[in-house]
Scaffold this active site. Sequence first.
Site, PDB file in Angstrom:
ATOM      1  N   ASN A 146      -3.942  46.472 -20.695  1.00 29.98           N
ATOM      2  CA  ASN A 146      -4.628  46.643 -21.977  1.00 29.98           C
ATOM      3  C   ASN A 146      -4.093  47.801 -22.809  1.00 29.98           C
ATOM      4  O   ASN A 146      -4.322  47.864 -24.007  1.00 29.98           O
ATOM      5  CB  ASN A 146      -6.143  46.835 -21.751  1.00 29.98           C
ATOM      6  CG  ASN A 146      -6.450  47.885 -20.718  1.00 29.98           C
ATOM      7  OD1 ASN A 146      -6.042  47.767 -19.560  1.00 29.98           O
ATOM      8  ND2 ASN A 146      -7.154  48.918 -21.107  1.00 29.98           N
ATOM      9  N   GLN A 176      -6.773  40.399 -21.134  1.00 30.59           N
ATOM     10  CA  GLN A 176      -5.854  40.589 -22.270  1.00 30.59           C
ATOM     11  C   GLN A 176      -4.796  39.486 -22.358  1.00 30.59           C
ATOM     12  O   GLN A 176      -3.934  39.549 -23.243  1.00 30.59           O
ATOM     13  CB  GLN A 176      -5.174  41.963 -22.181  1.00 30.59           C
ATOM     14  CG  GLN A 176      -6.126  43.142 -22.321  1.00 30.59           C
ATOM     15  CD  GLN A 176      -6.689  43.319 -23.738  1.00 30.59           C
ATOM     16  OE1 GLN A 176      -6.254  42.663 -24.693  1.00 30.59           O
ATOM     17  NE2 GLN A 176      -7.664  44.204 -23.874  1.00 30.59           N
ATOM     18  N   SER A 196     -12.682  37.332 -21.244  1.00 28.11           N
ATOM     19  CA  SER A 196     -13.699  37.901 -22.138  1.00 28.11           C
ATOM     20  C   SER A 196     -13.556  37.265 -23.519  1.00 28.11           C
ATOM     21  O   SER A 196     -12.465  37.207 -24.078  1.00 28.11           O
ATOM     22  CB  SER A 196     -13.468  39.410 -22.229  1.00 28.11           C
ATOM     23  OG  SER A 196     -14.371  39.964 -23.151  1.00 28.11           O
ATOM     24  N   CYS A 318     -12.337  51.540 -23.895  1.00 23.10           N
ATOM     25  CA  CYS A 318     -13.375  51.950 -22.955  1.00 23.10           C
ATOM     26  C   CYS A 318     -13.162  53.365 -22.466  1.00 23.10           C
ATOM     27  O   CYS A 318     -14.094  54.009 -22.033  1.00 23.10           O
ATOM     28  CB  CYS A 318     -13.405  51.011 -21.767  1.00 23.10           C
ATOM     29  SG  CYS A 318     -13.342  49.318 -22.271  1.00 23.10           S
TER      30      CYS A 318
HETATM   31  C1  LIG Z   1      -8.003  44.452 -19.112  1.00 26.67           C
HETATM   32  C2  LIG Z   1      -9.470  44.496 -19.414  1.00 26.67           C
HETATM   33  N1  LIG Z   1     -10.336  44.151 -18.452  1.00 26.67           N
HETATM   34  C3  LIG Z   1     -11.659  44.147 -18.673  1.00 26.67           C
HETATM   35  C4  LIG Z   1     -12.198  44.533 -19.877  1.00 26.67           C
HETATM   36  C5  LIG Z   1     -13.684  44.513 -20.081  1.00 26.67           C
HETATM   37  O1  LIG Z   1     -14.072  43.381 -20.819  1.00 26.67           O
HETATM   38  P1  LIG Z   1     -15.512  43.330 -21.522  1.00 26.67           P
HETATM   39  O2  LIG Z   1     -15.443  44.219 -22.710  1.00 26.67           O
HETATM   40  O3  LIG Z   1     -15.682  41.890 -21.889  1.00 26.67           O
HETATM   41  O4  LIG Z   1     -16.506  43.765 -20.505  1.00 26.67           O
HETATM   42  C6  LIG Z   1     -11.337  44.928 -20.918  1.00 26.67           C
HETATM   43  C7  LIG Z   1     -11.862  45.412 -22.209  1.00 26.67           C
HETATM   44  O5  LIG Z   1     -11.275  46.224 -22.886  1.00 26.67           O
HETATM   45  C8  LIG Z   1      -9.933  44.895 -20.670  1.00 26.67           C
HETATM   46  O6  LIG Z   1      -9.048  45.234 -21.620  1.00 26.67           O
END
Ligand SMILES: Cc1ncc(COP(=O)(O)O)c(C=O)c1O
Length: 375
Positions: A146, A176, A196, A318
């Site tokens: 990401n 991603q 997602s 995040c």
């Molecule tokens: C690689 C990756 N995994 C998991 C997530 C989490 O997804 P969600 O926002 O739907 O909980 C993200 C969100 O940025 C992500 O980029």
Amino acid sequence: MIYLDNAATTKPCKEAIEAAEEAFINFANPSSLHRLGLEAEKMVLSARKAVAALCGCADSEIYFTSGGTESNNTVIRGIKAPKKKNHLITTKIEHPSVKEPFEIMKESGFRVDYIGVDEDGTINLDELYDKLDSETALVSVMHVNNETGTVQPIDKISKLIKQRTAGAFFHVDAVQSYGKIPFLPEKLGVDFASFSAHKINGIKGIGALYAKSAKILPWAAGGGQQKGIRSGTENVPGIAAFGAAAKFHLNNNASEIARLRGLFLKNIEENIPNVRYNGSRVDFSPYILNVSFLGIKAEILLHALESRGIYVSTGSACSSNKPMPSPTLVAMGRTKEEINGAVRFSFDDTLTENDVNEAVAALCDEVAKIRQVMR
Ligand SMILES: Cc1ncc(COP(=O)(O)O)c(C=O)c1O
């Protein structure tokens, strides 16, 4: 506005909004036996078909969740490991929604190994080969990183796992990549995968888990919806919007985005001195570009660009509110200066050549201005 933060979230497409609206109007519970309930159930079934079609799997292998975070946690914390299998493997560059559940599993007594990456962010396959053993229960590796967009060799990893250990499950965080670059879990020998909706122009708070087998303990036990793997009344508007977004992404524009990403990087490298590209030049997602501007604090550049209507990110959404260096860039061996100056540009299919030219022109100006002040 030029929005270049699509790895954090994307703008919902018109089709997704309309599908959600329809599901808000037909508000019935999809488990209800009356006509209205059956209509709501139909929306869920049709969305599941569209979500499955986008990764070439069977409808029955898709479970709706609240998003990538829940899908990752469901697999990692819920894996039904045979008694003698007490070993888990992941990498040093995973999203926190994978990293943290692994820490929890470690605290509860599992042996956990974290595989390193090279300077392009590609995982070290020799290290993985050495760590896999007869006790390995689960391996979890993300498809597209990401922060950098580096694509992991999922097919090779899958083959290694099968070669080295019988009965280990393979989970891929495909948040991603799903709907953006080809990801076919069945063909790749993947047992579980996380998706997602809000990364593919759906809405927030909805995602999916691909599960080849149901070898996981549900963390949300209850009314037994979705074969008991994920109890709770389904989020029908979110699911309907996810289905519409999945259909919308069947015809995405990855090759044009790859061309524009190439132009973006070329223009930066030709016009701005002292930059370092972070990622692979061979296996990358066209939707993510990460560049370090040396001698600059990325946050200052982010706000300078924001004042010109250009939206970027300094790290993963995040973790960008936590003042700690990106573990991904640390694992890639980047220096403190390179990490402090790293900016992520992430795209969706609406990107145009005009956007690229405008954004790079603004970058040239702002980087020069900030460097002047810092001198
Ligand atoms: C690689 C990756 N995994 C998991 C997530 C989490 O997804 P969600 O926002 O739907 O909980 C993200 C969100 O940025 C992500 O980029």
